[in-house]
Design a protein around this motif. Structure first.
Motif, PDB file in Angstrom:
ATOM      1  N   GLY A  11       0.775  -1.108  -0.144  1.00  0.00           N
ATOM      2  CA  GLY A  11       0.000   0.096   0.074  1.00  0.00           C
ATOM      3  C   GLY A  11       0.948   1.305   0.000  1.00  0.00           C
ATOM      4  N   LEU A  12       0.176   2.517   0.080  1.00  0.00           N
ATOM      5  CA  LEU A  12       0.941   3.465  -0.086  1.00  0.00           C
ATOM      6  C   LEU A  12       1.547   3.920   1.179  1.00  0.00           C
ATOM      7  N   GLU A  13       1.004   3.311   2.405  1.00  0.00           N
ATOM      8  CA  GLU A  13       1.408   3.134   3.724  1.00  0.00           C
ATOM      9  C   GLU A  13       3.242   2.883   3.765  1.00  0.00           C
ATOM     10  N   ALA A  14       3.457   2.013   2.843  1.00  0.00           N
ATOM     11  CA  ALA A  14       4.683   1.335   2.955  1.00  0.00           C
ATOM     12  C   ALA A  14       5.762   2.455   2.342  1.00  0.00           C
ATOM     13  N   LEU A  15       5.298   3.513   1.642  1.00  0.00           N
ATOM     14  CA  LEU A  15       6.100   4.546   1.183  1.00  0.00           C
ATOM     15  C   LEU A  15       6.660   5.379   2.465  1.00  0.00           C
ATOM     16  N   HIS A  16       5.762   5.437   3.091  1.00  0.00           N
ATOM     17  CA  HIS A  16       6.142   6.398   4.530  1.00  0.00           C
ATOM     18  C   HIS A  16       7.398   5.756   5.196  1.00  0.00           C
ATOM     19  N   LYS A  17       7.702   4.641   5.148  1.00  0.00           N
ATOM     20  CA  LYS A  17       9.080   3.980   5.763  1.00  0.00           C
ATOM     21  C   LYS A  17       9.968   4.569   5.214  1.00  0.00           C
ATOM     22  N   TYR A  18      10.048   4.948   3.906  1.00  0.00           N
ATOM     23  CA  TYR A  18      11.222   5.299   3.207  1.00  0.00           C
ATOM     24  C   TYR A  18      11.187   6.958   3.009  1.00  0.00           C
ATOM     25  N   LEU A  19      10.311   7.740   3.745  1.00  0.00           N
ATOM     26  CA  LEU A  19      10.309   8.938   3.431  1.00  0.00           C
ATOM     27  C   LEU A  19      10.613   9.805   4.781  1.00  0.00           C
ATOM     28  N   GLN A  20      11.205  10.957   4.731  1.00  0.00           N
ATOM     29  CA  GLN A  20      10.903  11.841   5.806  1.00  0.00           C
ATOM     30  C   GLN A  20      10.307  13.051   5.650  1.00  0.00           C
ATOM     31  N   VAL A  21       9.724  13.818   6.597  1.00  0.00           N
ATOM     32  CA  VAL A  21       8.894  14.736   6.457  1.00  0.00           C
ATOM     33  C   VAL A  21       9.772  16.015   7.037  1.00  0.00           C
ATOM     34  N   LYS A  22       9.877  16.971   6.031  1.00  0.00           N
ATOM     35  CA  LYS A  22      10.675  18.033   6.553  1.00  0.00           C
ATOM     36  C   LYS A  22       9.476  19.378   6.302  1.00  0.00           C
ATOM     37  N   SER A  23       9.515  20.281   7.388  1.00  0.00           N
ATOM     38  CA  SER A  23       8.676  21.297   7.476  1.00  0.00           C
ATOM     39  C   SER A  23       9.483  22.290   7.033  1.00  0.00           C
ATOM     40  N   VAL A  24       9.051  23.404   6.106  1.00  0.00           N
ATOM     41  CA  VAL A  24       9.905  24.659   5.699  1.00  0.00           C
ATOM     42  C   VAL A  24       8.911  25.869   5.937  1.00  0.00           C
ATOM     43  N   ALA A  25       9.442  26.665   6.523  1.00  0.00           N
ATOM     44  CA  ALA A  25       8.783  27.999   6.910  1.00  0.00           C
ATOM     45  C   ALA A  25       9.219  29.007   6.279  1.00  0.00           C
ATOM     46  N   THR A  26       8.588  30.001   5.561  1.00  0.00           N
ATOM     47  CA  THR A  26       9.201  31.223   5.243  1.00  0.00           C
ATOM     48  C   THR A  26       8.397  32.392   5.727  1.00  0.00           C
ATOM     49  N   PRO A  27       8.796  33.653   6.314  1.00  0.00           N
ATOM     50  CA  PRO A  27       7.900  34.481   6.212  1.00  0.00           C
ATOM     51  C   PRO A  27       7.184  35.113   5.258  1.00  0.00           C
ATOM     52  N   ILE A  28       5.940  35.819   5.311  1.00  0.00           N
ATOM     53  CA  ILE A  28       5.373  36.239   3.937  1.00  0.00           C
ATOM     54  C   ILE A  28       4.996  37.726   4.809  1.00  0.00           C
ATOM     55  N   TYR A  29       4.726  38.840   3.908  1.00  0.00           N
ATOM     56  CA  TYR A  29       4.503  40.077   4.184  1.00  0.00           C
ATOM     57  C   TYR A  29       3.249  40.538   3.632  1.00  0.00           C
ATOM     58  N   ASN A  30       2.462  41.274   4.203  1.00  0.00           N
ATOM     59  CA  ASN A  30       1.417  41.789   3.503  1.00  0.00           C
ATOM     60  C   ASN A  30       0.424  40.801   2.665  1.00  0.00           C
ATOM     61  N   SER A  31       0.366  39.578   3.245  1.00  0.00           N
ATOM     62  CA  SER A  31      -0.558  38.590   2.482  1.00  0.00           C
ATOM     63  C   SER A  31      -2.110  39.228   2.476  1.00  0.00           C
ATOM     64  N   PRO A  32      -2.724  39.104   1.365  1.00  0.00           N
ATOM     65  CA  PRO A  32      -3.964  39.549   1.278  1.00  0.00           C
ATOM     66  C   PRO A  32      -4.821  38.456   2.153  1.00  0.00           C
ATOM     67  N   TRP A  33      -4.420  37.450   2.500  1.00  0.00           N
ATOM     68  CA  TRP A  33      -5.162  36.608   3.191  1.00  0.00           C
ATOM     69  C   TRP A  33      -4.289  35.424   3.880  1.00  0.00           C
ATOM     70  N   LEU A  34      -4.854  34.907   4.808  1.00  0.00           N
ATOM     71  CA  LEU A  34      -4.136  33.862   5.756  1.00  0.00           C
ATOM     72  C   LEU A  34      -4.924  32.575   5.568  1.00  0.00           C
TER      73      LEU A  34
END
Ligand SMILES: NC(=O)c1ccc[n+]([C@@H]2O[C@H](COP(=O)([O-])OP(=O)(O)OC[C@H]3O[C@@H](n4cnc5c(N)ncnc54)[C@H](O)[C@@H]3O)[C@@H](O)[C@H]2O)c1
Length: 504
Positions: free
Chosen positions: A481-504
């Protein structure tokens, strides 16, 4: 040429021209190599007890070389940098090459592991192609998420390949286990070192040869046959392996987890042993239930992690079931696994043969009633009679430990509650079966048994899209299943500031 007595008849016919063994060396960085030590080990044909081939034996030094190759292929090679669709093309080509060699590969698994040739040819080797094609289809569909945040941030996750993976696999399904591990890891963009079981290295080496022809770059897939305490331990304790995916016994799983913890804390996934119950209720069709229960314990000579080794039958049909299951077991054909009429070949190794016979002796001395079987078949090869014990109590060794052979432990139950309690009274939780026409019973019981897969009126019903793995001491993590893929993947979160976004 086979010449085997199975007690009732003698086979003296050659059922297939057995192909010569072509690949016997370690496969590292795209080349077949001798081991550093020059050591080899014998792989034995369980039909005849004769040596089939001398295989190069990997030890720690060879594992180090293989890991170095995999590391270079990951850190600077093309595989993780290739678009998923390109990886998929190579995996599809590999599947095609396997399809062109089905008979030869199936024969290798039969002479190495005593598996039925017809089954390997019709099911196991085609399943390798299904697995490759399924994960090839996933290789360009791996993606992270973009998160709605409460602050001025653009925040998203990346699914990155985990890196260099170590796979360690058992001997009962050499082909399916190989691809259940390798295919999702390749799709994820990982590179890897895989150690087949010492009893069944032949098909893995053939697959390595075909991988090279398909275009899998050097260093991405390395195959290191060898023993568990040396090559296996070198993988699980390696400081430069990023994750380990293991299938095998619970005892070894514990050692692997310990080695991972004591080295670089690499994540491990463990697909371990089982002692699966099947619960047969009073409303069942007894003839069908007999067929299911026998197939559940005798398929692949009982060397199946999900085997229905504990059979619980409700008291209303118990006597009829017992009589019929014994009659049918006596007609089960044990013999040369190349013979299309044969239903059960030899156990994979002498060690396994001896272990099963010693559990049978235990069953007798513990006071269980031996209804049929219990002895070796013939005087050459590792054949054992289909064996059924009745009056098996939950605390007996043959009810608690995984025998991994053609040995059924049969007992009676009264009520649904009684059945659930008995089914759960074991340290394992891999699979379970329910035989009933009553939907309410099926629903209640399937939710009450602590196991990774429940088969209602069936056995061995797998599909590549359906995740598979254990509860309790049958391990954790999921293959398929697709579950098995997760054994071979790392989750990396990436953040970047945004300025004056018209929405959040
Ligand atoms: N849950 C599943 O999906 C599944 C599937 C198939 C088999 N199994 C289980 O596998 C077992 C039978 O296979 P087996 O006898 O080959 O199991 P095993 O644990 O003896 O060996 C499995 C693999 O681990 C290696 N190994 C042994 N000792 C090691 C160590 N100290 N460090 C690292 N590696 C080591 C072996 O060489 C082999 O490659 C049964 O318990 C069965 O239930 C589970």
């Amino acid at each position: 040429m086979t010449n085997l007595s199975n007690g009732s008849s003698t086979y003296s016919q050659s059922f297939l021209q057995i192909p010569p063994v072509k690949f016997t060396k370690l496969f590292i960085n795209g080349k077949f190599l001798d081991s550093v030590s020059g050591k080899t080990f014998e792989t034995v044909d369980p039909r005849t007890e004769e040596v089939v081939a001398e295989i190069a034996e990997a030890t720690k030094e060879d594992v180090d070389i293989a890991v170095k190759a995999a590391r270079e292929a990951f850190d600077s090679g093309s595989w993780p940098r290739m678009p998923g669709a390109e990886r998929a093309k190579i995996m599809l080509k590999w599947a095609q090459l396997i399809e062109q060699n089905v008979e030869e590969i199936a024969a290798l698994d039969t002479i190495d592991g005593g598996k039925l040739f017809s089954w390997c040819k019709a099911v196991d080797v085609p399943e390798a192609c299904n697995i490759l094609r399924y994960y090839a289809g996933a290789a360009d569909k791996i993606h992270g998420n973009v998160f709605k945040t409460s602050r001025d941030l653009h925040l998203y996750s990346l699914m990155e390949p985990v890196g260099v993976v170590g796979h360690i696999i058992p001997w009962n399904f050499p082909t399916v286990m190989f691809f259940a591990k390798v295919a999702p890891a390749l799709a994820a963009g990982c590179t890897m070192v895989i150690k087949p079981a010492e009893q069944t290295p032949l098909s893995s080496l053939f697959y390595a040869h075909l991988a090279k022809l398909a275009g899998i770059p050097d260093g991405v897939l390395n195959v290191v046959p060898g023993f568990g305490s040396t090559a296996g331990a070198a993988i699980s304790s390696h400081m430069d392996i990023d994750a380990v995916s293991f299938t095998g016994s619970t005892e070894t799983g514990r050692k692997i987890m310990q080695a991972a913890a004591l080295s670089n804390l690499k994540p491990v996934s463990l697909e371990l042993g089982g002692k699966s119950p099947v619960l047969i209720f009073d409303d069942a069709d007894v003839d069908k239930a007999v067929d299911l229960a026998l197939f559940g314990i005798l398929h692949n000579k009982g060397e199946i992690c999900v085997a229905f080794s504990r059979v619980f039958v409700q008291e209303g049909i118990y006597d009829e079931f017992e009589k019929k299951v014994v009659e049918k077991a006596k007609t089960w054909v044990v013999g040369d696994p190349f013979d299309p009429k044969v239903q059960q070949g030899p156990q994979t190794s002498k060690a396994q043969f001896d272990k099963i016979l010693s559990y049978i002796e235990h069953g007798k001395s513990e006071g269980a009633t031996l209804l049929t079987g219990g002895k070796p078949v013939g005087n050459r090869g590792y054949y054992i009679e289909p064996t059924i014990f009745a009056n098996v109590k939950e605390d007996m060794l043959i009810a608690q430990e995984e025998i991994f052979g053609p040995v059924m432990a049969l007992s009676k139950f009264k009520t649904i509650e009684d059945a659930i309690k008995k089914a759960n009274s074991c340290k394992y939780g891999l699979a379970a079966g329910i035989v009933t026409k009553n939907l309410d019973i099926a629903n209640t019981v399937s939710r009450s048994i602590r196991a990774g897969i429940i088969w209602i009126n069936c056995f061995f019903a797998f599909d590549i899209d359906c995740p598979f793995g254990g509860y309790k001491m049958s391990g954790f993590g999921r293959d398929y299943g697709l579950e098995a893929l997760h054994k071979y993947l790392q989750v990396k979160s990436v953040a970047t500031p945004i300025y004056n976004s018209p929405w959040l």
